[in-house]
Design a protein around this motif. Structure first.
Motif, short mmCIF file in Angstrom:
data_model
loop_
_atom_site.label_atom_id
_atom_site.label_comp_id
_atom_site.label_asym_id
_atom_site.label_seq_id
_atom_site.Cartn_x
_atom_site.Cartn_y
_atom_site.Cartn_z
N TYR A 153 0.83 -1.20 0.00
CA TYR A 153 0.00 0.00 0.00
C TYR A 153 0.87 1.26 0.00
CZ TYR A 153 -3.04 3.65 1.91
OH TYR A 153 -3.72 4.82 2.12
N LYS A 154 0.51 2.21 -0.85
CA LYS A 154 1.23 3.47 -0.93
C LYS A 154 0.30 4.60 -0.50
CE LYS A 154 4.40 2.02 -4.59
NZ LYS A 154 5.44 1.77 -3.59
N PRO A 155 0.59 5.22 0.65
CA PRO A 155 -0.25 6.32 1.12
C PRO A 155 -0.25 7.49 0.15
CG PRO A 155 1.17 5.50 2.87
CD PRO A 155 1.65 4.88 1.60
N LYS A 211 -2.54 3.31 9.59
CA LYS A 211 -2.29 3.07 8.16
C LYS A 211 -3.27 2.04 7.62
CE LYS A 211 1.48 1.68 5.02
NZ LYS A 211 2.90 1.25 4.97
N GLN A 212 -3.54 1.01 8.41
CA GLN A 212 -4.48 -0.02 7.98
C GLN A 212 -5.93 0.48 8.01
OE1 GLN A 212 -3.24 -4.25 9.15
NE2 GLN A 212 -2.21 -3.01 10.71
N VAL A 213 -6.24 1.35 8.97
CA VAL A 213 -7.57 1.97 8.97
C VAL A 213 -7.77 2.78 7.70
CG1 VAL A 213 -9.07 3.64 10.12
CG2 VAL A 213 -7.76 2.02 11.49
N ALA A 214 -6.74 3.53 7.31
CA ALA A 214 -6.84 4.32 6.07
C ALA A 214 -7.08 3.41 4.87
CB ALA A 214 -5.56 5.14 5.87
N GLN A 215 -6.42 2.27 4.83
CA GLN A 215 -6.63 1.34 3.72
C GLN A 215 -8.07 0.86 3.66
OE1 GLN A 215 -3.31 -1.63 3.08
NE2 GLN A 215 -2.54 -0.69 4.95
N LEU A 216 -8.63 0.49 4.82
CA LEU A 216 -10.01 0.01 4.86
C LEU A 216 -10.99 1.10 4.43
CD1 LEU A 216 -10.01 -2.07 8.17
CD2 LEU A 216 -10.19 -2.96 5.84
N TRP A 262 -4.38 11.51 8.69
CA TRP A 262 -5.25 12.57 8.15
C TRP A 262 -4.80 12.99 6.75
CZ3 TRP A 262 -9.90 14.23 9.16
CH2 TRP A 262 -10.31 15.44 8.63
N ASN A 263 -3.51 13.18 6.59
CA ASN A 263 -3.00 13.60 5.28
C ASN A 263 -3.15 12.50 4.24
OD1 ASN A 263 -2.29 16.14 6.24
ND2 ASN A 263 -0.24 15.49 6.83
N ASP A 264 -3.07 11.25 4.67
CA ASP A 264 -3.24 10.12 3.77
C ASP A 264 -4.68 10.01 3.27
OD1 ASP A 264 -2.95 7.74 2.38
OD2 ASP A 264 -2.83 6.48 4.16
N LEU A 265 -5.65 10.44 4.09
CA LEU A 265 -7.06 10.30 3.71
C LEU A 265 -7.42 11.09 2.47
CD1 LEU A 265 -8.90 10.44 7.15
CD2 LEU A 265 -8.49 8.44 5.72
N SER A 266 -6.78 12.25 2.31
CA SER A 266 -7.01 13.07 1.12
C SER A 266 -8.50 13.38 0.94
CB SER A 266 -6.42 12.36 -0.10
OG SER A 266 -6.38 13.19 -1.23
N ASN A 305 2.52 11.26 -0.54
CA ASN A 305 3.86 10.86 -0.07
C ASN A 305 3.96 10.80 1.46
OD1 ASN A 305 5.04 10.72 -2.72
ND2 ASN A 305 5.03 12.97 -2.75
N VAL A 306 2.85 10.48 2.09
CA VAL A 306 2.82 10.39 3.55
C VAL A 306 3.70 9.24 4.02
CG1 VAL A 306 1.33 9.72 5.48
CG2 VAL A 306 0.60 11.50 3.90
N VAL A 307 4.42 9.48 5.10
CA VAL A 307 5.21 8.44 5.75
C VAL A 307 4.69 8.28 7.17
CG1 VAL A 307 7.49 7.70 6.53
CG2 VAL A 307 7.25 8.94 4.36
N TYR A 308 4.15 7.11 7.48
CA TYR A 308 3.64 6.83 8.82
C TYR A 308 4.78 6.48 9.76
CZ TYR A 308 -1.27 6.41 7.28
OH TYR A 308 -2.54 6.63 6.80
#
Length: 423
Positions: free
Chosen positions: A247-249, A265-270, A315-319, A252-255
């Motif tokens: 998975y690529k956030p 990170k996994q919540v964002a994927q779901l 938050w930034n990954d959610l876009s 360019n977010v780095v967790y």
């Protein structure tokens, strides 16, 4: 005998006790293979709750830095917002409260009115036991130890639709948290990559899962799929086909490479997979700072850095999903106003929490924190609880998820909300 429909609705999908690493069981995969892979769930609102276990020192996370009583009480722990002070200064939020410098990633969110803080929040029950205080907060009934369900499980039951997806309520933990105990479907997933899913808190469902899960599903002819399970199988197939590991956030977010960072990170994927996630839960541990708490460096600084950096990355990954997500932290109680003899703080009463989202009144420190003179302290030693946690939890859940029954959500609560959400 628990019916197939009752099993699915009471326990969710449970791959119980084996820590699978090779994907979903063959009998489930075969059942899923008979359906077309579609997106059965429209984008939904999601509430993400993070429990800070161990009791966070709210007076260090968000310090009333103009309070001379606090400075006196903490000669080795007090931090200043003055720019010419030795060490890193607090981040001045409003002339009275300062954010710990290790939480600098939160400052832009606060200035953008997306992040709000509630100070003086806690439980009306005065216990200083970690176990009891966490139990009361997660059950949502601070004076009733016999409550079988958790408040987030009851929230799932109030969502107002027949929930068939196994991903409506997901805890990114190795065991089911107390908040999710109950009859409504929920799962604990320690890692999406190996589908290690466990179920706790519903003994009848757990027994069914352990003893006759495959018996239940070896009859997955069209009857079961049509009755209750088609969407569940489609969602599981969707998860199985997704490249979780690579998975690529977004942006360019780095967790952070921490347990919390990995969970979020996994919540964002779901969320991005549109599998119907509406309530998510994660944990942050290590907040019991009895000794060597530190100031700009040390265990507390590391913990708040991880908390804020993990949430900010999420938050930034959610876009484009940000409008649909609200994040809320919680902790069982706070720490003593006065530092102890080992440069730490002991179990106290009130703390603070953080709420992030586009539908909250951000850029404010909500709540009521009196000057920390002895006469204003609870039991002469602690920041007083002036905001019942239920007044905040109910307002956030009601507004964001569209719930309408506070009597069910928090059965013994008759208080008022404090206005942390936009009307």
């Amino acid at each position: 005998m628990l019916s197939r429909r009752g099993f699915l609705k009471s326990g969710g999908l449970a791959l119980f006790g084996v820590g699978l690493s090779g994907g979903i069981p063959a009998f489930i995969a075969q059942a899923a293979a008979g359906t077309n892979l579609v997106l059965p769930y429209k984008k939904k609102k999601t509430l993400v709750c993070i429990f800070q276990r161990g009791a966070m020192d709210g007076l260090m996370a968000v310090t009333p830095f103009t309070d001379t009583f606090l400075k006196e009480a903490r000669p080795g722990l007090f931090m200043s917002a003055a720019q010419n002070a030795s060490g890193k200064p607090l981040i001045d939020l409003d002339g009275r409260f300062g954010l710990h410098p290790s939480m600098k990633s939160f400052e832009p969110l606060f200035r953008e009115n997306r992040l709000g803080i509630v100070h003086g929040i806690g439980s009306p029950n005065t216990t200083r036991s970690h176990f009891d205080a966490q139990d009361y907060m997660e059950s949502g009934t601070p004076f009733n130890k016999g409550t079988a369900s958790g408040w987030l499980n009851r929230a799932v039951g109030l969502l107002g639709h027949d929930t068939l997806t196994p991903f409506t309520a997901v805890s990114l933990t190795s065991a089911m948290p107390r908040s999710f105990y109950g009859d409504n479907p929920s799962v604990a997933i320690s890692n999406l990559q190996d589908f290690s899913i466990q179920m706790r808190g519903n003994q009848s469902g757990a027994n069914m899962a352990a003893k006759s899960f495959e018996d239940l599903y070896d009859k997955t002819a069209s009857g079961l799929l049509q009755e209750t399970g088609k969407e569940s199988f489609e969602a599981m197939k969707m998860l199985n086909k997704t490249d979780i590991k690579n998975y690529k956030p977004a942006n360019n977010v780095v967790y952070p490479t921490s347990a919390l960072g990995n969970s979020l990170k996994q919540v964002a994927q779901l969320i991005k997979m549109d599998v119907g996630l509406e309530v998510a839960f994660a944990e942050s541990n290590g907040w019991d700072t009895h000794f060597n708490q530190g100031t700009e460096n040390g265990v507390f600084a590391r913990n708040v850095a991880d908390l804020s950096n993990s949430i900010t990355a999420f938050w930034n990954d959610l876009s484009s999903y940000q409008d649909d997500v609200t994040v809320m932290t919680m902790t069982e109680f706070g720490r003593t106003v006065r530092q102890n003899g080992t440069r730490g703080t002991d179990h106290g009463r009130a703390s603070c929490n953080f709420i992030l989202g586009n539908d909250i009144k951000g850029g404010l420190v909500h709540g009521n924190v009196q000057p920390l003179a002895v006469e204003n302290l609870e039991d002469g030693r602690d920041l007083a609880v002036t905001t019942d946690f239920r007044s905040v939890f109910s307002e956030v859940a009601d507004k964001h998820l569209g719930l309408k029954n506070d009597k069910t959500l928090f059965p013994d609560w008759k208080g008022t909300k404090i206005g942390v959400m936009k009307t």
